[in-house]
Motif scaffolding. Structure first.
Motif, PDB file in Angstrom:
ATOM      1  N   UNK A 193       0.821  -1.203   0.000  1.00  0.00           N
ATOM      2  CA  UNK A 193       0.000   0.000   0.000  1.00  0.00           C
ATOM      3  C   UNK A 193       0.857   1.256   0.000  1.00  0.00           C
ATOM      4  N   UNK A 194       2.168   1.093  -0.040  1.00  0.00           N
ATOM      5  CA  UNK A 194       3.085   2.226  -0.065  1.00  0.00           C
ATOM      6  C   UNK A 194       3.715   2.347  -1.456  1.00  0.00           C
ATOM      7  N   UNK A 195       4.328   3.504  -1.688  1.00  0.00           N
ATOM      8  CA  UNK A 195       5.052   3.699  -2.950  1.00  0.00           C
ATOM      9  C   UNK A 195       6.377   2.961  -2.884  1.00  0.00           C
ATOM     10  N   UNK A 196       6.634   2.124  -3.883  1.00  0.00           N
ATOM     11  CA  UNK A 196       7.819   1.274  -3.855  1.00  0.00           C
ATOM     12  C   UNK A 196       9.034   1.973  -4.454  1.00  0.00           C
ATOM     13  N   UNK A 197      10.211   1.604  -3.949  1.00  0.00           N
ATOM     14  CA  UNK A 197      11.489   2.058  -4.507  1.00  0.00           C
ATOM     15  C   UNK A 197      12.078   0.905  -5.320  1.00  0.00           C
ATOM     16  N   UNK A 198      13.159   1.151  -6.062  1.00  0.00           N
ATOM     17  CA  UNK A 198      13.787   0.056  -6.827  1.00  0.00           C
ATOM     18  C   UNK A 198      14.503  -0.970  -5.952  1.00  0.00           C
ATOM     19  N   UNK A 199      14.641  -0.687  -4.670  1.00  0.00           N
ATOM     20  CA  UNK A 199      15.379  -1.579  -3.771  1.00  0.00           C
ATOM     21  C   UNK A 199      14.455  -2.668  -3.234  1.00  0.00           C
ATOM     22  N   UNK A 200      14.946  -3.892  -3.188  1.00  0.00           N
ATOM     23  CA  UNK A 200      14.203  -4.976  -2.544  1.00  0.00           C
ATOM     24  C   UNK A 200      14.740  -5.179  -1.128  1.00  0.00           C
ATOM     25  N   UNK A 201      13.895  -5.752  -0.276  1.00  0.00           N
ATOM     26  CA  UNK A 201      14.325  -5.999   1.094  1.00  0.00           C
ATOM     27  C   UNK A 201      15.500  -6.964   1.117  1.00  0.00           C
ATOM     28  N   UNK A 202      15.553  -7.875   0.161  1.00  0.00           N
ATOM     29  CA  UNK A 202      16.665  -8.816   0.098  1.00  0.00           C
ATOM     30  C   UNK A 202      18.009  -8.143  -0.075  1.00  0.00           C
ATOM     31  N   UNK A 203      18.032  -6.946  -0.701  1.00  0.00           N
ATOM     32  CA  UNK A 203      19.291  -6.230  -0.890  1.00  0.00           C
ATOM     33  C   UNK A 203      19.842  -5.678   0.414  1.00  0.00           C
ATOM     34  N   UNK A 204      19.006  -5.583   1.444  1.00  0.00           N
ATOM     35  CA  UNK A 204      19.472  -5.098   2.735  1.00  0.00           C
ATOM     36  C   UNK A 204      20.176  -6.207   3.524  1.00  0.00           C
ATOM     37  N   UNK A 205      19.986  -7.429   3.079  1.00  0.00           N
ATOM     38  CA  UNK A 205      20.504  -8.583   3.823  1.00  0.00           C
ATOM     39  C   UNK A 205      21.969  -8.798   3.477  1.00  0.00           C
ATOM     40  N   UNK A 206      22.851  -8.197   4.247  1.00  0.00           N
ATOM     41  CA  UNK A 206      24.285  -8.320   3.981  1.00  0.00           C
ATOM     42  C   UNK A 206      24.879  -9.569   4.626  1.00  0.00           C
ATOM     43  N   UNK A 207      24.163 -10.210   5.553  1.00  0.00           N
ATOM     44  CA  UNK A 207      24.738 -11.324   6.307  1.00  0.00           C
ATOM     45  C   UNK A 207      24.008 -12.644   6.084  1.00  0.00           C
ATOM     46  N   UNK A 208      22.893 -12.615   5.365  1.00  0.00           N
ATOM     47  CA  UNK A 208      22.155 -13.843   5.136  1.00  0.00           C
ATOM     48  C   UNK A 208      21.337 -14.305   6.323  1.00  0.00           C
ATOM     49  N   UNK A 209      21.068 -13.408   7.298  1.00  0.00           N
ATOM     50  CA  UNK A 209      20.353 -13.858   8.500  1.00  0.00           C
ATOM     51  C   UNK A 209      19.137 -13.009   8.833  1.00  0.00           C
ATOM     52  N   UNK A 210      19.156 -11.734   8.519  1.00  0.00           N
ATOM     53  CA  UNK A 210      18.136 -10.846   9.063  1.00  0.00           C
ATOM     54  C   UNK A 210      16.784 -10.899   8.352  1.00  0.00           C
ATOM     55  N   UNK A 211      16.743 -11.272   7.082  1.00  0.00           N
ATOM     56  CA  UNK A 211      15.529 -11.138   6.291  1.00  0.00           C
ATOM     57  C   UNK A 211      14.819 -12.469   6.173  1.00  0.00           C
TER      58      UNK A 211
END
Length: 523
Positions: free
Chosen positions: A293-311
């Motif tokens: 329901x929000x305006x999306x950016x080109x970034x996916x949440x998976x791109x924030x996962x630098x360690x393979x654990x948080x998402x």
């Protein structure tokens, strides 16, 4: 007495004088019993070879899995000087804590994520990435004084080593090009028709599915038949000793393990590089998640996962909300302290992480939002991601498990069970029991094999020289189960074809050797 020797008074004719009596015992004439016996032996051979294929990897996964289940308490003991602090009356600003962490790393440091203290006696964790680094470093700060307690590279401790061993083959040193089934299902998000899969990851995937074969065949061998009235199912004949005792131990531990093992396999497969991505495409296509329901950016949440654990698994392809680019009434970005305050107001679970506005991996400014993510692993009802406008701090939107499609939500539930968090202590105890039963089952199976094998041989199951053309309902069912597994897990189907070819070649040479030894001509 030979079966061909006539019994006095029976009237049976003696063999001709010019022909030697056949020394071989006559075979049973009951075709149904023979077929069932041959099928049972076939299943036993399948169980044996499935154990050879999956056993060593299963043992490693079980031993490392026990450690992973207790990551938090183990790290709290091993790194008490970094994790624990003395509680005081007041804390310093989170911005000051972050600044201290960045200063301890030096020039070129970039904050990847910030995790406010999970409890009053815990430190603040600041994950920092520096130019030239492949992985981030976690810096721990005393929230009451702002003093840096120390730092640790992600994966450098005992738990990190165990995690690497748990996925020890999952590296991209050698890759195999394979057709992408995800491309057929969802070509928009999976544009490539061929994907390069790490060879080790593919091996683990195949071995994991063979574990299902191991469990199914083991249950069949254990299941009582008409000819086994009075068979002990859940007891161990301790007084018998030897192989009988080992067999009972193996049966009891294996039956107790089967259900847990199947659950572990099914819930662990979504992490695989090949099947996991195919399943993600199927899940998102068949039961799509709710539109944001929000305006999306080109970034996916998976791109924030630098360690393979948080998402969480189902959130990796979700888009991060976009901040309002027209905002001009405040600072360029809200401060960390304000974000932490909003996190508390939003009811985020203590231990959540804050990700700063990200830039898309495709390049260019994304104007992404500040992202708050509850700690992973978690329960399904704790699965929550909140987006804050980077300029005003206004809450732009959120995602929870309820926003996921049914298949994605079921997958997340399985992952939480796999990690031992869904039902708290109960789930963790069950997962621990499963790991211990894997070890017990494998140890007893190797003990049985060692005791039964003839001295000086490998003790592999013997193959009949005769070709068995009978088909029982069980053999047809076996083919159907194998076909279903091959459809659901294509990599398993490829391994079955390879094994059938190798086994056919082995049977041919064994039969030829036996016929030569008996002085017969192989036709």
């Amino acid at each position: 007495m030979s079966v061909d020797t006539p019994v006095p008074g029976s009237g049976a004719a003696a063999p001709p004088a010019d022909r030697e009596p056949d020394p071989r015992p006559r075979r049973r004439t009951d075709p149904g019993r023979t077929a069932r016996g041959r099928f049972l032996r076939r299943v036993w051979r399948l169980h044996f070879y499935a154990g050879m294929i999956a056993g060593p990897v299963l043992l490693l996964l079980a031993l490392t899995g026990v450690v992973i289940l207790y990551t938090d308490p183990i790290q709290s003991v091993l790194h008490r000087d970094l994790f624990s602090v003395s509680e005081r009356a007041s804390t310093v600003d989170l911005d000051r804590q972050v600044a201290s962490a960045v200063a301890s790393i030096g020039d070129g440091a970039e904050v990847v994520s910030v995790t406010p203290p999970q409890a009053a006696d815990r430190s603040t964790r600041v994950d920092v990435l520096r130019d030239g680094w492949d992985t981030a470093r976690s810096v721990y700060v005393d929230p009451y004084t702002g003093t840096v307690l120390g730092s640790m590279k992600e994966g450098d401790d005992l738990v990190g080593l165990v995690n690497r061993l748990h996925g020890f083959l999952n590296n991209d040193a050698v890759t195999v090009p394979l057709p992408s089934l995800a491309h057929l299902v969802d070509p928009t998000n999976h544009p490539s028709a061929v994907v390069d899969i790490p060879l080790g990851s593919l091996v683990i995937e195949i071995v994991t599915v063979w574990t299902l074969v191991l469990a199914i065949s083991g249950i069949y061998l254990w299941w009582p038949r008409r000819s086994e009235k009075g068979k002990r199912l859940f007891s161990v004949r301790w007084s018998k000793g030897g192989r009988v005792r080992w067999r009972d131990l193996h049966a009891v531990s294996g039956v107790g393990l089967a259900g847990i093992l199947v659950a572990f396999v099914v819930s662990g497969m979504p992490w695989s590089d090949y099947w996991g991505e195919d399943w993600r495409a199927v899940a998102s296509t068949v039961t799509p998640s709710a539109e944001p329901e929000y305006t999306s950016s080109p970034v996916t949440i998976g791109e924030l996962d630098r360690f393979g654990r948080q998402i969480v698994w189902s959130d990796r392809d979700r888009a991060v909300a976009a901040s309002d680019p027209t905002w001009t009434e405040g600072p360029a970005t809200i401060d960390w302290d304000a974000v932490a305050r909003i996190g508390r107001e939003e009811g985020m679970v203590p231990g959540y992480s804050i990700f700063p506005p990200a830039t898309s991996s495709q390049g260019g400014s994304a104007l992404g939002a500040v992202t708050l993510v509850n700690h992973w692993p978690q329960r399904l009802d704790e699965q929550r991601t909140v987006f804050l406008d980077r300029f005003s701090g206004r809450t732009l939107g959120e995602t929870t498990a309820a926003d996921s499609g049914i298949l994605a939500r079921a997958t997340d539930f399985g992952v939480n069970m796999h990690m031992g968090t869904q039902y708290g202590v109960v789930t963790r105890v069950a997962a621990t029991l499963g790991c211990l039963l894997v070890v017990a089952s494998l140890v007893t199976s190797y003990a049985m094999w060692w005791r039964r094998r003839p001295t000086g041989t490998a003790g592999l199951p013997r193959t009949s020289a005769r070709r068995d053309t009978t088909h029982t309902r069980g053999s047809i069912g076996l083919v159907v189960i194998a076909a279903l597994l091959a459809v659901v897990y294509p990599s398993f189907g490829l391994s079955v074809v390879a094994i059938l070819v190798l086994d056919a070649g082995r049977q041919y040479f064994v039969a030829r050797r036996r016929s030569r030894a008996a002085g017969e001509v192989l036709i």
